[in-house]
Design an enzyme around this catalytic site. Structure first.
Site, PDB file in Angstrom:
ATOM      1  N   HIS A 373       0.795  -1.233   0.000  1.00  0.00           N
ATOM      2  CA  HIS A 373       0.000   0.000   0.000  1.00  0.00           C
ATOM      3  C   HIS A 373       0.822   1.274   0.000  1.00  0.00           C
ATOM      4  CE1 HIS A 373      -4.047  -1.727   0.806  1.00  0.00           C
ATOM      5  NE2 HIS A 373      -3.334  -2.688   1.354  1.00  0.00           N
ATOM      6  N   LYS A 564      -8.176  14.139   4.641  1.00  0.00           N
ATOM      7  CA  LYS A 564      -7.334  12.947   4.625  1.00  0.00           C
ATOM      8  C   LYS A 564      -6.350  13.094   5.772  1.00  0.00           C
ATOM      9  CE  LYS A 564      -6.083  14.161   0.366  1.00  0.00           C
ATOM     10  NZ  LYS A 564      -6.083  13.045  -0.575  1.00  0.00           N
ATOM     11  N   ARG A 565      -5.585  12.032   6.090  1.00  0.00           N
ATOM     12  CA  ARG A 565      -4.568  12.179   7.110  1.00  0.00           C
ATOM     13  C   ARG A 565      -3.623  13.331   6.747  1.00  0.00           C
ATOM     14  NH1 ARG A 565      -4.365   8.287  11.404  1.00  0.00           N
ATOM     15  NH2 ARG A 565      -2.444   9.372  11.889  1.00  0.00           N
ATOM     16  N   LYS A 570       1.167  14.511   1.299  1.00  0.00           N
ATOM     17  CA  LYS A 570      -0.183  14.825   0.798  1.00  0.00           C
ATOM     18  C   LYS A 570      -0.354  16.334   0.546  1.00  0.00           C
ATOM     19  CE  LYS A 570      -2.214  10.885   3.313  1.00  0.00           C
ATOM     20  NZ  LYS A 570      -2.873   9.990   2.334  1.00  0.00           N
ATOM     21  N   THR A 672      -8.319   6.928  -1.927  1.00  0.00           N
ATOM     22  CA  THR A 672      -9.678   6.400  -2.089  1.00  0.00           C
ATOM     23  C   THR A 672     -10.694   7.515  -1.832  1.00  0.00           C
ATOM     24  OG1 THR A 672      -9.425   5.563   0.160  1.00  0.00           O
ATOM     25  CG2 THR A 672      -9.280   3.955  -1.627  1.00  0.00           C
ATOM     26  N   LYS A 676     -14.437   8.839  -3.640  1.00  0.00           N
ATOM     27  CA  LYS A 676     -15.683   9.201  -2.944  1.00  0.00           C
ATOM     28  C   LYS A 676     -16.163  10.585  -3.391  1.00  0.00           C
ATOM     29  CE  LYS A 676     -13.862   6.478   0.818  1.00  0.00           C
ATOM     30  NZ  LYS A 676     -13.085   6.516   2.075  1.00  0.00           N
TER      31      LYS A 676
END
Ligand code: C3B
Length: 838
Positions: A373, A564-565, A570, A672, A676
């Site tokens: 992952h 998100k985290r 990110k 992911t 969504k």
């Protein structure tokens, strides 16, 4: 609160209270559970009582299907998928169970007639946060799809007493609060004491001869822990299949205390108990950055050993032999967290079941498959050999043996390549020996997959390059997906209703059918309703923001959302730099025209991740200045929503106009959340990273806001020597933005607060924010223009949804079934409930 729950016992007599589906029966069952299970009269009941009573009412209706499923699996010759994961981020159960049982409307009505509002009752459920982020939520989506596709499957994990911490924001900083999710009891689990297993730890090994003089090894542990299974039903959508999520709770072995207790050492006896129970006490709150803590290895081995013993026990009971295990069991390793499985399976087969090594190895390899992952180098799990040896002495021996045999093979295939051996070895040499879990998982599995096309390519070219050369056929891609049941139907009911009205309801099981929406793209009435629904969803989120952040936001502004985290890769701080840029433009020219935007952030930082926590503080600091400045005149607002979770996600995704997917290319394995957002009609601004690439391919280049360096360009720039300072020097806006942040403009009284953030960008910028800043800012200008043209935006939004079918986890699971697991659906026929026969 006064309700009429208890007054609803009308004259219905035929339907069973535990299975009946009529409104009258549901009302009666609800009142009955309130009385007999919660032990409350309705006049004294609170919302938790209502929630519990309603959950039991729903669970009863699941049980009939659940037990029937277990019966069918027991009786038929089937192959089962076992999904081993240290995390399952299931989300709330009640709403989802109602949806999947097709009971939502009836229960809503029954609850209403009992004087209550269903949505309010649903809000009482604690969100079981037994995961950190994407990886744990993926496991939950997979379970939903497996049950929906009628695949025999079981999830195995840990029943953490404390899930992911609750995040509160105090003075702009993240504060962690323990998550006591079990404090009011958990109506969704059934404890199966009879299936308790023993797990050994520590000690030493010894060799002995069996009756026929054959030598064997046995493990003499220094302590033993019990694993108690806690089972949760996992219903499929509109099927009779209800699979099981089995989570293990650690308890002290039965004989733990007697010696100590009898010799008067009461403390000592209790200490052992506490040590045992600590194993399943708390989820490690790290995402993409493991901490090499002993307890973490204990957790991993604990749930792996429990699960494999459980699988073997059940298999032996049914078939009486183990040579055919791989014909009936496919075990998927969700990242390396359960990778110790490879050694534990070998131990169970060779030591406990006295199988020959080669036979055991054949079974192990054909049973296991491994999903990677992440490519983040720091996230690849490695355990120091001394720790490993003290905790799992037998497993270390087995790993050495696996490694020895494997490296011998490599040597015959590639003679004299010592460097290759060093890279492939399960044991990392130098600087203290370490066990490389990704190598163990790859060697012990018949299939290895990444979670998006780019990610799998990078795995093959980079992290697992040498293994790919050895076994190209082992590698395959399985692009992630999400379940449309939770993420569209449950989260966005009015939107789902519109879709079903237009194309019928089968899209929920065949998401590709969303394509049919394209035929309505020119229908003005449809487009109007599409916009109205988005507007209403935005209003709901605006209400939440007002209630929780005391910030009033404009529902006509672009809802620009990054949830998100929090992680540097990110790049929440790239988003923030852009916001500061816009703010400075307003300050420079208060009359500047600007499409109004509401920037919404949410996400947790690992408690020990300093920079991530500083980013949260920076977002809140900028929010404080921007939201209060009269010059801004409401054109931009910044909001950080505390405690992002699956349930908060259900409110947020449907309300988004713009989805921020802006990781440095090559760093986000898939993502992911991006899926969504797309399914709920948001447009994406994103880099060519992870599944963004495939989303763009599906929705079309014109319907996606692309910017930034590619993965190859990032690599090339790093290789050639990246100097972030060049961008600072040459880009005036960027320079001003960074200077303001560094000077304390947003942190009055704490001048240097954000200096570490700015320094890190100026001196290292590992994630290339400065290199991507201008491209991002230009792309955001295009977003603003596009939003001005409401018709164009609506078309893009509809096309994003219509073309999002690929990202259903049903598609992903079908690929796993066909390419990796070789499993087939099994139909469960319902038999009428008959207590006499049960
Ligand atoms: C995540 C990755 O960071 C995401 O890109 C990916 O979509 C999901 O897994 C699911 O595949 N991930 C995570 O949440 N935790 C890790 N330890 C590693 C990856």
């Amino acid at each position: 609160m006064q309700t009429n729950v208890a007054n609803q016992t009308s004259n219905i007599t035929v339907e069973d209270d535990r299975t009946g589906l009529s409104i009258e029966t549901l009302k009666r069952a609800f009142a009955d559970n309130l009385f007999y299970i919660q032990g409350k009269l309705s006049i004294l009941a609170n919302f938790t009582d209502y929630y519990m009573a309603l959950s039991y009412t729903t669970r009863d209706r699941l049980l009939q299907r659940w037990l029937q499923t277990l019966k069918v699996y027991h009786e038929q010759d089937i192959k089962t998928v076992y999904y081993l994961s240290a995390e399952f981020l299931m989300g709330r159960h009640l709403g989802n169970s109602l949806i999947n049982l097709d009971l939502y409307e009836s229960i809503e009505q029954a609850v209403k007639e009992s004087g209550l509002d269903l949505t309010e009752v649903l809000e009482q459920e604690p969100d079981p946060g037994l995961g950190n982020g994407g990886l744990g939520r993926l496991a939950a989506c997979f379970l939903d799809s497996l049950a929906t596709l009628e695949i025999p499957a079981m999830g195995y994990g840990i029943r953490y007493e404390f899930g992911i911490f609750n995040q509160s924001i105090q003075h702009g900083w993240q504060v962690e609060i323990p998550d006591k999710w079990l404090k009011c009891g958990n109506p969704w689990e059934v404890v199966r004491y009879e299936s308790t297993v023993q797990v050994k730890f520590g000690g030493h090994t010894e060799v002995y001869n069996d009756d026929r003089g054959r030598p064997h090894t046995r493990w003499i542990p220094s302590f033993t822990v019990e694993g108690i299974p806690h089972d949760t039903p996992v219903p499929g959508y509109q099927t009779n299949t209800v699979n099981t999520l089995r989570l293990w709770k650690a308890e002290a072995g039965e004989d733990f205390n007697f010696q100590a207790f009898n010799s008067g050492d009461y403390d000592g006896a209790v200490a052992t108990k506490i040590k045992s129970e600590t194993i399943s006490k708390v989820l490690y709150p790290n995402d993409n950055t493991p901490q090499g803590r002993q307890l973490r290895l204990e957790q991993q081995f604990f749930f792996v050993s429990c699960s494999l013993q459980d699988i073997i026990r059940r298999h032996l009971k049914k078939y009486g032999r183990l040579d055919n295990l791989a014909d009936h069991a496919a075990v998927q390793l969700n990242d390396t967290h359960p990778a110790i499985s490879i050694a534990e399976m070998m131990r169970l087969l060779v030591d406990d079941h006295q199988m020959f090594w080669d036979e055991a190895w054949r079974i192990t390899q054909s049973t296991f498959a491994y999903t990677n992952h992440t490519l983040m180098p720091e996230a690849l799990e490695k355990w120091g050999v001394p720790l490993f040896e003290s905790l799992l002495p037998r497993h270390l021996e087995i790993i050495y043996e696996i490694n020895h045999r494997f490296l011998q093979d490599v040597q015959t295939w590639f003679p004299d390549d010592n460097e290759l051996l060093l890279r492939l070895s399960i044991i990392e040499e130098g600087g203290g020996k370490k066990v490389r879990m990704a190598n163990l998982a790859t060697i012990g599995s018949h299939a290895v997959n990444g979670v998006a096309a780019l990610h799998t390519e990078l795995l093959k070219q980079d992290v697992l390059r040498d293994f790919y050369k050895l076994w190209p056929e082992k590698f395959n891609n399985k692009t992630n997906g999400v379940t449309p049941r939770r993420w569209v139907l449950l989260a966005n009911p009015t939107f789902s209703e519109l879709i079903t009205e237009k194309i019928g309801g089968s899209w929920l099981k065949h998401l590709d059918e969303l394509r049919k929406l394209e035929t309505f793209i020119d229908d003005p009435e449809f487009r109007d309703r599409w916009r109205q629904i988005k507007q209403a969803n935005k209003q709901k989120l605006a209400d939440y923001i007002l209630a929780h952040n005391s910030v009033e936001v404009d529902v006509n502004s672009i809802f620009d959302i990054q949830v998100k985290r929090i992680h540097e890769y990110k790049r929440q701080h790239l988003d923030l730099l852009h916001i500061i840029g816009l703010y400075l433009r307003i300050k420079q020219n208060p009359n500047i025209k600007m499409t109004p935007r509401t920037f919404i952030f949410g996400g947790k930082a690992a408690p020990g991740y300093f920079m991530a926590k500083l980013i949260i503080k920076a977002i809140n600091a900028v929010a404080d200045v921007v939201n209060r400045d009269p010059d801004v005149h409401g054109r931009i607002k910044v909001v950080f929503l505390a405690n992002f979770s699956a349930s908060l996600g259900q409110l947020i995704y449907p309300a988004a106009d713009l989805s921020e997917q802006i990781s440095t290319a090559g760093k986000e394995a898939s993502g992911t959340g991006n899926m969504k957002f797309t399914m709920n009609g948001a447009l994406t601004i994103g880099t060519l990273d992870g599944a963004n690439i495939e989303i763009r391919e599906e929705v079309g280049d014109d319907n996606f806001f692309l910017f930034g360096l590619t993965a190859a360009e990032v690599e090339k720039m790093k290789y050639e020597g990246y100097n972030p300072r060049d961008y600072y020097d040459s880009n005036e806006e960027l320079r001003t933005v960074l200077d303001r942040l560094a000077m304390g403009y947003f942190s009055p009284g704490e001048k240097d607060l954000f200096k570490p953030l700015v320094d890190s960008l100026l001196h290292h910028d590992d994630y290339m924010l400065l290199a991507d800043y201008q491209a991002y800012s230009d792309c955001q200008a295009k977003v603003s223009d596009a939003y001005q043209d409401i018709e164009r935006w609506t078309t893009m939004s509809i096309l994003n949804v219509a073309r999002s079918g690929k990202f259903s986890s049903d598609r992903t699971i079908k690929e796993y079934c066909d390419d990796i697991w070789n499993v087939k659906p099994v139909k469960v026929e319902l038999e009428p409930y008959d207590p006499a026969r049960a």
